[in-house]
Design a protein around this motif. Structure first.
Motif, PDB file in Angstrom:
ATOM      1  N   UNK A 124       0.580  -1.877  -0.047  1.00 55.57           N
ATOM      2  CA  UNK A 124      -0.304  -0.104  -0.146  1.00 55.57           C
ATOM      3  C   UNK A 124       1.100   1.353   0.228  1.00 55.57           C
ATOM      4  N   UNK A 125       0.783   2.341  -1.318  1.00 58.49           N
ATOM      5  CA  UNK A 125       1.336   3.494  -0.772  1.00 58.49           C
ATOM      6  C   UNK A 125       0.658   4.556  -0.608  1.00 58.49           C
ATOM      7  N   UNK A 126       1.049   5.835  -0.291  1.00 55.57           N
ATOM      8  CA  UNK A 126       0.226   7.239  -0.093  1.00 55.57           C
ATOM      9  C   UNK A 126      -0.288   7.097  -1.850  1.00 55.57           C
ATOM     10  N   UNK A 127      -0.126   6.968  -3.307  1.00 55.45           N
ATOM     11  CA  UNK A 127      -1.265   6.962  -4.088  1.00 55.45           C
ATOM     12  C   UNK A 127      -2.370   6.102  -4.308  1.00 55.45           C
ATOM     13  N   UNK A 128      -2.490   5.010  -2.878  1.00 53.70           N
ATOM     14  CA  UNK A 128      -3.701   4.058  -2.807  1.00 53.70           C
ATOM     15  C   UNK A 128      -4.315   5.572  -2.701  1.00 53.70           C
ATOM     16  N   UNK A 129      -6.100   5.204  -2.673  1.00 53.76           N
ATOM     17  CA  UNK A 129      -7.031   5.934  -2.621  1.00 53.76           C
ATOM     18  C   UNK A 129      -6.844   6.017  -1.633  1.00 53.76           C
ATOM     19  N   UNK A 130      -7.625   6.653  -0.667  1.00 51.34           N
ATOM     20  CA  UNK A 130      -8.528   6.836   0.942  1.00 51.34           C
ATOM     21  C   UNK A 130      -9.790   5.881   1.015  1.00 51.34           C
ATOM     22  N   UNK A 131     -10.363   6.066  -0.097  1.00 49.77           N
ATOM     23  CA  UNK A 131     -12.113   4.749  -0.175  1.00 49.77           C
ATOM     24  C   UNK A 131     -11.289   4.164  -0.785  1.00 49.77           C
ATOM     25  N   UNK A 132     -11.896   3.535  -0.284  1.00 49.11           N
ATOM     26  CA  UNK A 132     -11.859   1.498  -1.098  1.00 49.11           C
ATOM     27  C   UNK A 132     -12.982   1.503  -2.160  1.00 49.11           C
ATOM     28  N   UNK A 133     -13.944   2.604  -2.360  1.00 50.52           N
ATOM     29  CA  UNK A 133     -14.897   2.118  -3.564  1.00 50.52           C
ATOM     30  C   UNK A 133     -14.639   2.678  -4.709  1.00 50.52           C
ATOM     31  N   UNK A 134     -12.855   3.108  -4.543  1.00 51.25           N
ATOM     32  CA  UNK A 134     -12.624   4.671  -5.162  1.00 51.25           C
ATOM     33  C   UNK A 134     -12.100   3.304  -6.049  1.00 51.25           C
ATOM     34  N   UNK A 135     -12.609   3.492  -7.885  1.00 52.27           N
ATOM     35  CA  UNK A 135     -10.534   2.766  -8.298  1.00 52.27           C
ATOM     36  C   UNK A 135     -10.905   0.826  -8.656  1.00 52.27           C
ATOM     37  N   UNK A 136     -12.156   0.567  -7.382  1.00 51.29           N
ATOM     38  CA  UNK A 136     -11.908  -0.819  -6.944  1.00 51.29           C
ATOM     39  C   UNK A 136     -12.912  -1.515  -7.965  1.00 51.29           C
ATOM     40  N   UNK A 137     -12.078  -2.139  -8.579  1.00 57.28           N
ATOM     41  CA  UNK A 137     -12.618  -2.805 -10.126  1.00 57.28           C
ATOM     42  C   UNK A 137     -14.066  -3.665  -9.414  1.00 57.28           C
ATOM     43  N   UNK A 138     -14.011  -4.264  -8.171  1.00 54.49           N
ATOM     44  CA  UNK A 138     -14.996  -5.026  -7.167  1.00 54.49           C
ATOM     45  C   UNK A 138     -16.259  -4.486  -7.021  1.00 54.49           C
ATOM     46  N   UNK A 139     -16.262  -3.043  -6.975  1.00 52.00           N
ATOM     47  CA  UNK A 139     -17.486  -1.964  -6.420  1.00 52.00           C
ATOM     48  C   UNK A 139     -18.717  -1.947  -7.708  1.00 52.00           C
ATOM     49  N   UNK A 140     -19.469  -2.306  -7.651  1.00 50.31           N
ATOM     50  CA  UNK A 140     -20.366  -1.664  -9.408  1.00 50.31           C
ATOM     51  C   UNK A 140     -21.510  -1.130  -9.101  1.00 50.31           C
ATOM     52  N   UNK A 141     -20.874   0.720  -8.632  1.00 51.39           N
ATOM     53  CA  UNK A 141     -22.312   0.973  -8.627  1.00 51.39           C
ATOM     54  C   UNK A 141     -22.538   1.369  -7.782  1.00 51.39           C
ATOM     55  N   UNK A 142     -23.425   0.212  -6.879  1.00 51.44           N
ATOM     56  CA  UNK A 142     -24.722  -0.017  -6.155  1.00 51.44           C
ATOM     57  C   UNK A 142     -24.060  -0.576  -4.532  1.00 51.44           C
ATOM     58  N   UNK A 161     -17.402  -5.442   3.297  1.00 54.80           N
ATOM     59  CA  UNK A 161     -15.890  -4.930   2.120  1.00 54.80           C
ATOM     60  C   UNK A 161     -15.911  -4.245   1.806  1.00 54.80           C
ATOM     61  N   UNK A 162     -15.528  -2.722   2.838  1.00 51.85           N
ATOM     62  CA  UNK A 162     -14.690  -1.997   3.579  1.00 51.85           C
ATOM     63  C   UNK A 162     -13.692  -2.394   4.528  1.00 51.85           C
ATOM     64  N   UNK A 163     -13.657  -3.747   5.135  1.00 54.94           N
ATOM     65  CA  UNK A 163     -13.077  -4.734   6.778  1.00 54.94           C
ATOM     66  C   UNK A 163     -12.023  -5.576   5.287  1.00 54.94           C
ATOM     67  N   UNK A 164     -12.366  -6.093   4.680  1.00 49.60           N
ATOM     68  CA  UNK A 164     -11.696  -6.623   3.139  1.00 49.60           C
ATOM     69  C   UNK A 164     -10.356  -5.961   2.919  1.00 49.60           C
ATOM     70  N   UNK A 165     -10.803  -4.708   2.274  1.00 49.02           N
ATOM     71  CA  UNK A 165     -10.494  -3.772   1.434  1.00 49.02           C
ATOM     72  C   UNK A 165      -9.145  -3.183   2.463  1.00 49.02           C
ATOM     73  N   UNK A 166      -9.774  -2.625   3.368  1.00 45.10           N
ATOM     74  CA  UNK A 166      -8.925  -1.686   4.006  1.00 45.10           C
ATOM     75  C   UNK A 166      -7.675  -2.774   5.059  1.00 45.10           C
ATOM     76  N   UNK A 167      -6.769  -2.450   5.846  1.00 43.18           N
ATOM     77  CA  UNK A 167      -5.785  -3.322   6.905  1.00 43.18           C
ATOM     78  C   UNK A 167      -5.176  -2.359   7.651  1.00 43.18           C
TER      79      UNK A 167
END
Length: 66
Positions: free
Chosen positions: A34-52, A60-66
Motif C-alpha cells: 500500500x502506497x501513499x498513491x492509493x485512494x483513501x476510499x475503498x470504493x474509489x477505482x475498485x473493480x469489485x465495486x459496481x456503483x450499487x 466490504x470495507x474491512x476486506x479492502x482496508x487493513x
C-alpha cells in the motif's frame, strides 16, 4: 434435451484454439504494498465495486482496508 450453449455459433471452440496462452497461477507468495498513491476510499477505482451499495458495506470495507 440439449445443453444450452450461450454465445454466438460463429465463435470457435475454446479447446481448439491454438493461438492462446493460459498461464498457471504462481505458487510463490505475492507482495502487495500500500502506497501513499492509493485512494483513501475503498470504493474509489475498485473493480469489485459496481456503483450499487454492497450487501454488507462494513465487511466490504474491512476486506479492502487493513
Amino acid at each position: 434435451m440439449e445443453p444450452r450453449q450461450p454465445g454466438s455459433n460463429k465463435m470457435p471452440d475454446f479447446d481448439k484454439l491454438n493461438d492462446r496462452l493460459i498461464a498457471e497461477s504462481s505458487t510463490s507468495p505475492m507482495l502487495v504494498i500500500k502506497t501513499n498513491l492509493d485512494p483513501e476510499d475503498t470504493v474509489e477505482n475498485n473493480p469489485y465495486y459496481h456503483d450499487e451499495e454492497p450487501k454488507d458495506p462494513k465487511e466490504f470495507k474491512a476486506y479492502f482496508e487493513e
